[in-house]
Design a protein around this motif. Structure first.
Motif, mmCIF file in Angstrom:
data_model
loop_
_atom_site.group_PDB
_atom_site.id
_atom_site.type_symbol
_atom_site.label_atom_id
_atom_site.label_comp_id
_atom_site.label_asym_id
_atom_site.label_seq_id
_atom_site.Cartn_x
_atom_site.Cartn_y
_atom_site.Cartn_z
ATOM 1 N N THR A 28 0.805 -1.228 0.000
ATOM 2 C CA THR A 28 0.000 0.000 0.000
ATOM 3 C C THR A 28 0.835 1.274 0.000
ATOM 4 O O THR A 28 0.302 2.353 -0.253
ATOM 5 N N GLU A 38 -14.034 6.477 -2.029
ATOM 6 C CA GLU A 38 -13.880 7.098 -0.717
ATOM 7 C C GLU A 38 -13.641 8.598 -0.871
ATOM 8 O O GLU A 38 -13.194 9.072 -1.919
ATOM 9 N N PRO A 40 -11.263 11.427 -0.532
ATOM 10 C CA PRO A 40 -9.802 11.326 -0.535
ATOM 11 C C PRO A 40 -9.093 12.142 0.536
ATOM 12 O O PRO A 40 -7.879 11.996 0.716
ATOM 13 N N PHE A 41 -9.809 12.995 1.261
ATOM 14 C CA PHE A 41 -9.149 13.870 2.232
ATOM 15 C C PHE A 41 -8.914 13.130 3.549
ATOM 16 O O PHE A 41 -9.858 12.725 4.240
ATOM 17 N N GLU A 42 -7.645 12.990 3.883
ATOM 18 C CA GLU A 42 -7.254 12.171 5.036
ATOM 19 C C GLU A 42 -7.694 12.777 6.357
ATOM 20 O O GLU A 42 -7.497 13.970 6.610
ATOM 21 N N ASN A 43 -8.292 11.939 7.203
ATOM 22 C CA ASN A 43 -8.626 12.348 8.571
ATOM 23 C C ASN A 43 -8.473 11.172 9.546
ATOM 24 O O ASN A 43 -8.884 11.253 10.687
ATOM 25 N N GLY A 44 -7.900 10.078 9.033
ATOM 26 C CA GLY A 44 -7.698 8.906 9.879
ATOM 27 C C GLY A 44 -8.743 7.836 9.715
ATOM 28 O O GLY A 44 -8.501 6.669 10.035
ATOM 29 N N ASN A 46 -11.107 8.111 6.781
ATOM 30 C CA ASN A 46 -11.759 8.326 5.490
ATOM 31 C C ASN A 46 -11.636 7.118 4.568
ATOM 32 O O ASN A 46 -12.356 7.013 3.574
ATOM 33 N N ARG A 47 -10.733 6.165 4.912
ATOM 34 C CA ARG A 47 -10.569 4.956 4.113
ATOM 35 C C ARG A 47 -11.290 3.775 4.759
ATOM 36 O O ARG A 47 -11.450 3.720 5.980
ATOM 37 N N GLU A 239 -12.529 0.615 11.570
ATOM 38 C CA GLU A 239 -11.136 1.018 11.779
ATOM 39 C C GLU A 239 -10.847 1.364 13.241
ATOM 40 O O GLU A 239 -9.800 1.010 13.785
#
Length: 347
Positions: A28, A38, A40-44, A46-47, A239
Protein backbone atom coordinates in the motif's frame (compact mmCIF):
# COMPACT_ATOMS: atom_id res chain seq x y z
CA UNK A 1 -18.02 -35.71 9.62
CA UNK A 2 -18.47 -33.91 6.30
CA UNK A 3 -18.97 -30.23 7.12
CA UNK A 4 -20.14 -29.57 3.56
CA UNK A 5 -23.26 -31.63 4.27
CA UNK A 6 -24.18 -29.26 7.11
CA UNK A 7 -23.95 -26.04 5.10
CA UNK A 8 -27.18 -24.62 3.69
CA UNK A 9 -27.40 -25.21 -0.08
CA UNK A 10 -28.01 -21.51 -0.75
CA UNK A 11 -24.85 -20.64 1.16
CA UNK A 12 -22.76 -23.20 -0.71
CA UNK A 13 -23.98 -21.71 -3.99
CA UNK A 14 -23.45 -18.11 -2.85
CA UNK A 15 -20.85 -15.98 -4.59
CA UNK A 16 -19.46 -13.67 -1.89
CA UNK A 17 -19.32 -9.91 -2.34
CA UNK A 18 -15.84 -8.77 -3.30
CA UNK A 19 -14.96 -5.39 -1.81
CA UNK A 20 -12.34 -3.01 -3.18
CA UNK A 21 -9.97 -3.89 -0.37
CA UNK A 22 -10.49 -7.61 -1.00
CA UNK A 23 -9.58 -7.27 -4.64
CA UNK A 24 -6.39 -5.30 -3.99
CA UNK A 25 -4.14 -6.74 -1.29
CA UNK A 26 -0.71 -5.64 -2.48
CA UNK A 27 1.80 -3.19 -1.01
CA UNK A 28 0.00 0.00 0.00
CA UNK A 29 2.97 2.39 0.38
CA UNK A 30 2.90 5.21 -2.16
CA UNK A 31 -0.18 3.78 -3.86
CA UNK A 32 -2.98 6.06 -5.06
CA UNK A 33 -6.35 4.54 -4.13
CA UNK A 34 -9.14 5.53 -6.51
CA UNK A 35 -11.04 2.24 -6.39
CA UNK A 36 -13.51 2.46 -3.50
CA UNK A 37 -15.26 5.81 -4.01
CA UNK A 38 -13.88 7.10 -0.72
CA UNK A 39 -13.50 10.73 0.23
CA UNK A 40 -9.80 11.33 -0.54
CA UNK A 41 -9.15 13.87 2.23
CA UNK A 42 -7.25 12.17 5.04
CA UNK A 43 -8.63 12.35 8.57
CA UNK A 44 -7.70 8.91 9.88
CA UNK A 45 -11.00 7.25 9.06
CA UNK A 46 -11.76 8.33 5.49
CA UNK A 47 -10.57 4.96 4.11
CA UNK A 48 -12.34 1.63 4.45
CA UNK A 49 -10.84 -0.66 7.11
CA UNK A 50 -9.01 -3.89 6.38
CA UNK A 51 -11.88 -6.33 5.67
CA UNK A 52 -9.84 -9.27 6.95
CA UNK A 53 -8.31 -7.48 9.97
CA UNK A 54 -4.84 -8.86 9.21
CA UNK A 55 -2.83 -7.04 11.91
CA UNK A 56 -5.36 -7.78 14.63
CA UNK A 57 -5.69 -11.44 13.68
CA UNK A 58 -1.90 -11.76 13.71
CA UNK A 59 -1.84 -10.52 17.32
CA UNK A 60 -4.64 -12.86 18.39
CA UNK A 61 -2.90 -15.70 16.57
CA UNK A 62 0.21 -15.15 18.69
CA UNK A 63 -1.73 -14.74 21.94
CA UNK A 64 -3.89 -17.83 21.45
CA UNK A 65 -1.34 -19.99 19.66
CA UNK A 66 -3.52 -20.66 16.63
CA UNK A 67 -3.20 -19.80 12.96
CA UNK A 68 -4.85 -16.60 11.77
CA UNK A 69 -6.55 -18.76 9.12
CA UNK A 70 -8.60 -20.28 11.95
CA UNK A 71 -9.90 -16.91 13.16
CA UNK A 72 -12.94 -14.87 12.20
CA UNK A 73 -13.81 -11.59 13.92
CA UNK A 74 -17.30 -10.23 14.47
CA UNK A 75 -19.03 -7.08 15.61
CA UNK A 76 -19.35 -8.60 19.05
CA UNK A 77 -19.83 -12.34 19.60
CA UNK A 78 -23.48 -11.90 18.68
CA UNK A 79 -22.55 -11.28 15.03
CA UNK A 80 -20.40 -14.42 15.07
CA UNK A 81 -23.32 -16.44 16.44
CA UNK A 82 -25.71 -14.96 13.88
CA UNK A 83 -23.35 -15.91 11.05
CA UNK A 84 -23.35 -19.50 12.33
CA UNK A 85 -27.15 -19.58 12.16
CA UNK A 86 -27.13 -18.21 8.62
CA UNK A 87 -24.49 -20.65 7.42
CA UNK A 88 -25.83 -23.90 8.85
CA UNK A 89 -29.53 -23.54 9.75
CA UNK A 90 -32.29 -23.63 7.14
CA UNK A 91 -35.17 -21.30 8.18
CA UNK A 92 -38.46 -22.96 9.09
CA UNK A 93 -36.82 -26.38 8.87
CA UNK A 94 -33.80 -26.80 11.15
CA UNK A 95 -33.41 -26.45 14.89
CA UNK A 96 -30.76 -25.81 17.51
CA UNK A 97 -30.22 -27.34 20.95
CA UNK A 98 -29.60 -25.09 23.95
CA UNK A 99 -29.02 -25.87 27.62
CA UNK A 100 -30.91 -23.50 29.94
CA UNK A 101 -30.12 -21.59 32.00
CA UNK A 102 -27.80 -20.12 29.41
CA UNK A 103 -26.97 -17.02 27.39
CA UNK A 104 -30.25 -15.57 26.15
CA UNK A 105 -29.06 -14.51 22.68
CA UNK A 106 -29.02 -18.10 21.38
CA UNK A 107 -32.80 -18.18 21.62
CA UNK A 108 -33.20 -14.62 20.30
CA UNK A 109 -31.05 -15.32 17.25
CA UNK A 110 -32.88 -18.58 16.59
CA UNK A 111 -36.19 -16.73 16.56
CA UNK A 112 -34.78 -13.98 14.32
CA UNK A 113 -33.62 -16.61 11.83
CA UNK A 114 -36.83 -18.70 12.02
CA UNK A 115 -34.98 -21.66 13.53
CA UNK A 116 -36.59 -24.16 15.93
CA UNK A 117 -35.31 -24.51 19.49
CA UNK A 118 -34.90 -27.68 21.52
CA UNK A 119 -34.16 -27.13 25.20
CA UNK A 120 -32.53 -29.56 27.63
CA UNK A 121 -32.21 -27.94 31.05
CA UNK A 122 -28.97 -28.38 32.97
CA UNK A 123 -29.11 -30.63 36.04
CA UNK A 124 -29.22 -29.41 39.65
CA UNK A 125 -25.44 -28.82 39.58
CA UNK A 126 -25.71 -26.85 36.32
CA UNK A 127 -24.06 -29.65 34.34
CA UNK A 128 -25.30 -30.91 30.94
CA UNK A 129 -27.49 -34.01 30.77
CA UNK A 130 -25.41 -35.61 28.06
CA UNK A 131 -27.57 -38.60 27.19
CA UNK A 132 -30.78 -36.55 27.14
CA UNK A 133 -29.16 -33.91 24.91
CA UNK A 134 -28.08 -36.49 22.35
CA UNK A 135 -31.47 -38.19 22.45
CA UNK A 136 -33.31 -34.88 22.04
CA UNK A 137 -31.38 -33.91 18.91
CA UNK A 138 -32.89 -35.05 15.63
CA UNK A 139 -31.88 -35.06 11.96
CA UNK A 140 -32.60 -31.32 11.72
CA UNK A 141 -30.62 -30.34 14.82
CA UNK A 142 -27.81 -28.40 13.18
CA UNK A 143 -26.14 -26.58 16.10
CA UNK A 144 -25.60 -27.33 19.80
CA UNK A 145 -24.70 -24.32 21.94
CA UNK A 146 -22.54 -24.98 25.01
CA UNK A 147 -21.72 -22.03 27.26
CA UNK A 148 -18.74 -22.90 29.47
CA UNK A 149 -18.05 -21.23 31.86
CA UNK A 150 -21.81 -20.91 31.87
CA UNK A 151 -23.83 -17.73 32.10
CA UNK A 152 -25.59 -17.19 34.51
CA UNK A 153 -24.40 -20.02 36.77
CA UNK A 154 -20.65 -19.31 36.38
CA UNK A 155 -19.46 -22.91 36.47
CA UNK A 156 -17.52 -24.81 33.81
CA UNK A 157 -18.89 -28.02 32.35
CA UNK A 158 -16.86 -31.19 32.84
CA UNK A 159 -14.35 -32.01 30.14
CA UNK A 160 -15.80 -35.49 29.75
CA UNK A 161 -19.33 -34.17 29.19
CA UNK A 162 -18.22 -31.70 26.54
CA UNK A 163 -16.00 -34.30 24.85
CA UNK A 164 -18.90 -36.74 24.59
CA UNK A 165 -21.19 -34.08 23.15
CA UNK A 166 -18.70 -32.82 20.58
CA UNK A 167 -17.88 -36.38 19.55
CA UNK A 168 -21.46 -37.58 19.17
CA UNK A 169 -23.59 -34.59 18.16
CA UNK A 170 -24.26 -34.84 14.41
CA UNK A 171 -24.09 -31.11 13.74
CA UNK A 172 -22.00 -28.09 14.65
CA UNK A 173 -21.03 -27.69 18.32
CA UNK A 174 -20.41 -24.12 19.45
CA UNK A 175 -18.57 -23.72 22.75
CA UNK A 176 -19.05 -20.18 24.00
CA UNK A 177 -15.99 -19.29 26.05
CA UNK A 178 -16.75 -15.65 26.81
CA UNK A 179 -15.47 -16.16 30.38
CA UNK A 180 -12.68 -18.68 29.76
CA UNK A 181 -9.91 -16.27 30.81
CA UNK A 182 -11.22 -16.28 34.38
CA UNK A 183 -11.13 -20.08 34.54
CA UNK A 184 -8.41 -22.65 35.15
CA UNK A 185 -10.02 -24.87 32.53
CA UNK A 186 -8.19 -25.31 29.23
CA UNK A 187 -9.76 -23.64 26.23
CA UNK A 188 -11.22 -25.93 23.59
CA UNK A 189 -9.39 -23.84 20.99
CA UNK A 190 -6.49 -26.27 21.48
CA UNK A 191 -8.70 -29.15 20.30
CA UNK A 192 -9.99 -27.76 17.02
CA UNK A 193 -7.84 -30.18 15.02
CA UNK A 194 -9.52 -33.13 16.73
CA UNK A 195 -13.11 -32.08 16.06
CA UNK A 196 -14.03 -30.76 12.58
CA UNK A 197 -17.52 -29.75 13.78
CA UNK A 198 -16.23 -27.60 16.67
CA UNK A 199 -16.51 -23.82 16.82
CA UNK A 200 -15.17 -21.87 19.81
CA UNK A 201 -16.37 -18.31 20.36
CA UNK A 202 -14.60 -15.83 22.62
CA UNK A 203 -14.69 -12.09 23.15
CA UNK A 204 -12.58 -9.10 24.12
CA UNK A 205 -15.49 -7.71 26.14
CA UNK A 206 -14.80 -9.45 29.44
CA UNK A 207 -11.23 -10.25 30.50
CA UNK A 208 -9.73 -7.82 27.98
CA UNK A 209 -11.93 -4.90 29.12
CA UNK A 210 -13.10 -3.91 25.63
CA UNK A 211 -16.89 -4.28 25.82
CA UNK A 212 -17.27 -0.82 24.29
CA UNK A 213 -15.55 -1.65 21.00
CA UNK A 214 -17.72 -4.73 20.26
CA UNK A 215 -15.26 -7.38 19.11
CA UNK A 216 -16.11 -11.07 19.11
CA UNK A 217 -13.82 -13.89 18.03
CA UNK A 218 -14.58 -17.19 16.31
CA UNK A 219 -12.05 -20.02 16.22
CA UNK A 220 -12.74 -22.96 13.90
CA UNK A 221 -11.36 -25.09 11.09
CA UNK A 222 -10.31 -23.29 7.92
CA UNK A 223 -13.27 -24.95 6.21
CA UNK A 224 -15.78 -23.38 8.60
CA UNK A 225 -13.96 -20.03 8.66
CA UNK A 226 -14.12 -19.94 4.85
CA UNK A 227 -17.88 -20.44 4.96
CA UNK A 228 -18.40 -17.70 7.55
CA UNK A 229 -16.12 -15.31 5.64
CA UNK A 230 -18.31 -15.86 2.59
CA UNK A 231 -21.37 -14.42 4.31
CA UNK A 232 -19.95 -11.83 6.71
CA UNK A 233 -20.43 -8.13 5.84
CA UNK A 234 -17.35 -6.90 3.93
CA UNK A 235 -16.22 -4.27 6.47
CA UNK A 236 -17.81 -5.64 9.65
CA UNK A 237 -14.97 -4.52 11.97
CA UNK A 238 -14.48 -0.78 11.75
CA UNK A 239 -11.14 1.02 11.78
CA UNK A 240 -11.56 2.46 15.28
CA UNK A 241 -12.33 -0.94 16.75
CA UNK A 242 -9.34 -2.57 15.07
CA UNK A 243 -6.97 0.19 16.16
CA UNK A 244 -8.19 0.22 19.77
CA UNK A 245 -7.93 -3.54 20.07
CA UNK A 246 -4.37 -3.48 18.71
CA UNK A 247 -3.46 -0.63 21.06
CA UNK A 248 -4.69 -2.39 24.19
CA UNK A 249 -3.41 -5.83 23.22
CA UNK A 250 0.02 -4.24 22.77
CA UNK A 251 0.15 -3.17 26.43
CA UNK A 252 2.22 -5.90 28.05
CA UNK A 253 0.51 -7.85 30.85
CA UNK A 254 -2.46 -5.45 30.99
CA UNK A 255 -5.13 -8.14 30.69
CA UNK A 256 -3.13 -10.64 32.77
CA UNK A 257 -2.80 -8.22 35.68
CA UNK A 258 -6.45 -7.17 35.53
CA UNK A 259 -7.61 -10.80 35.45
CA UNK A 260 -5.46 -11.51 38.53
CA UNK A 261 -7.01 -8.54 40.33
CA UNK A 262 -10.54 -9.66 39.42
CA UNK A 263 -9.88 -13.21 40.63
CA UNK A 264 -8.49 -11.86 43.91
CA UNK A 265 -11.56 -9.68 44.34
CA UNK A 266 -13.83 -12.59 43.43
CA UNK A 267 -12.39 -14.65 46.28
CA UNK A 268 -12.74 -11.76 48.71
CA UNK A 269 -16.30 -11.10 47.58
CA UNK A 270 -17.32 -14.73 48.02
CA UNK A 271 -15.79 -14.76 51.50
CA UNK A 272 -17.84 -11.72 52.50
CA UNK A 273 -21.04 -13.06 50.94
CA UNK A 274 -20.88 -16.08 53.25
CA UNK A 275 -21.70 -13.79 56.17
CA UNK A 276 -24.98 -12.54 54.65
CA UNK A 277 -27.77 -14.38 56.47
CA UNK A 278 -30.35 -14.30 53.65
CA UNK A 279 -27.92 -15.74 51.09
CA UNK A 280 -28.51 -19.48 51.30
CA UNK A 281 -26.16 -20.59 48.52
CA UNK A 282 -23.14 -19.28 46.64
CA UNK A 283 -22.66 -21.21 43.43
CA UNK A 284 -19.17 -22.26 42.25
CA UNK A 285 -17.85 -19.89 39.61
CA UNK A 286 -15.14 -19.80 36.97
CA UNK A 287 -16.27 -16.42 35.66
CA UNK A 288 -16.03 -12.77 36.70
CA UNK A 289 -19.39 -12.97 38.46
CA UNK A 290 -21.03 -14.87 41.29
CA UNK A 291 -24.53 -16.36 41.34
CA UNK A 292 -26.16 -16.40 44.76
CA UNK A 293 -29.46 -17.76 46.05
CA UNK A 294 -31.40 -15.43 48.35
CA UNK A 295 -34.70 -15.49 50.22
CA UNK A 296 -36.55 -13.24 47.76
CA UNK A 297 -34.68 -12.23 44.60
CA UNK A 298 -37.25 -9.71 43.41
CA UNK A 299 -37.29 -7.90 46.73
CA UNK A 300 -33.50 -7.90 47.14
CA UNK A 301 -33.02 -6.71 43.56
CA UNK A 302 -35.35 -3.76 44.12
CA UNK A 303 -33.69 -2.92 47.43
CA UNK A 304 -30.28 -2.81 45.76
CA UNK A 305 -31.61 -0.62 42.94
CA UNK A 306 -32.93 1.83 45.55
CA UNK A 307 -29.42 1.92 47.04
CA UNK A 308 -27.82 2.62 43.66
CA UNK A 309 -26.51 -0.90 42.98
CA UNK A 310 -27.42 -2.54 39.65
CA UNK A 311 -27.13 -6.34 39.43
CA UNK A 312 -29.00 -9.02 37.44
CA UNK A 313 -32.06 -10.83 38.75
CA UNK A 314 -31.97 -14.36 37.29
CA UNK A 315 -34.94 -15.79 39.18
CA UNK A 316 -36.97 -16.46 36.02
CA UNK A 317 -34.31 -18.73 34.51
CA UNK A 318 -34.64 -22.54 34.82
CA UNK A 319 -33.01 -23.79 38.00
CA UNK A 320 -32.32 -20.22 39.15
CA UNK A 321 -35.29 -19.42 41.37
CA UNK A 322 -34.46 -16.56 43.77
CA UNK A 323 -30.96 -16.05 42.40
CA UNK A 324 -29.02 -12.85 41.79
CA UNK A 325 -25.95 -12.51 39.57
CA UNK A 326 -23.25 -10.22 40.96
CA UNK A 327 -20.44 -9.01 38.71
CA UNK A 328 -17.06 -8.67 40.42
CA UNK A 329 -16.24 -4.96 40.48
CA UNK A 330 -13.36 -2.88 41.74
CA UNK A 331 -12.36 -3.20 45.42
CA UNK A 332 -14.31 0.00 46.14
CA UNK A 333 -17.42 -1.19 44.29
CA UNK A 334 -17.33 -4.59 45.97
CA UNK A 335 -17.01 -2.98 49.41
CA UNK A 336 -20.04 -0.77 48.70
CA UNK A 337 -22.03 -3.83 47.59
CA UNK A 338 -21.14 -5.83 50.71
CA UNK A 339 -21.90 -2.93 53.05
CA UNK A 340 -25.34 -2.50 51.49
CA UNK A 341 -26.07 -6.24 51.51
CA UNK A 342 -25.11 -6.43 55.17
CA UNK A 343 -27.40 -3.52 55.94
CA UNK A 344 -30.49 -5.15 54.44
CA UNK A 345 -32.73 -6.82 57.02
CA UNK A 346 -33.67 -10.49 56.91
CA UNK A 347 -37.27 -11.01 55.81
Amino acid sequence: MNIQNLIRPTIKALKPYSSARDEFQGVTDNMVFLDANENPFENGVNRYPDPQQGKLKAMLSEIKGISAKNILLGNGSDEVLDLIFRAFCEPNQDNIVILPPTYGMYEVLANLNAIGIKKVNLDADFQPKVEEILNTADANSKVLFICSPNNPSGNSFTTEAIKTLVSNFKGIVVIDEAYIDFSNAESWVSKLDQYPNLIVSQTLSKAYAMAGIRLGICYASTEIITVLNTIKPPYNINELTQNKAIELLNIKDLATNQIADILKERSALISELKSISYISKIYPTDANFVLVKVDDANKRYNQLIEKGIVIRNRTTQPGCENTLRLTVGTPKENKILINILQGLKTL
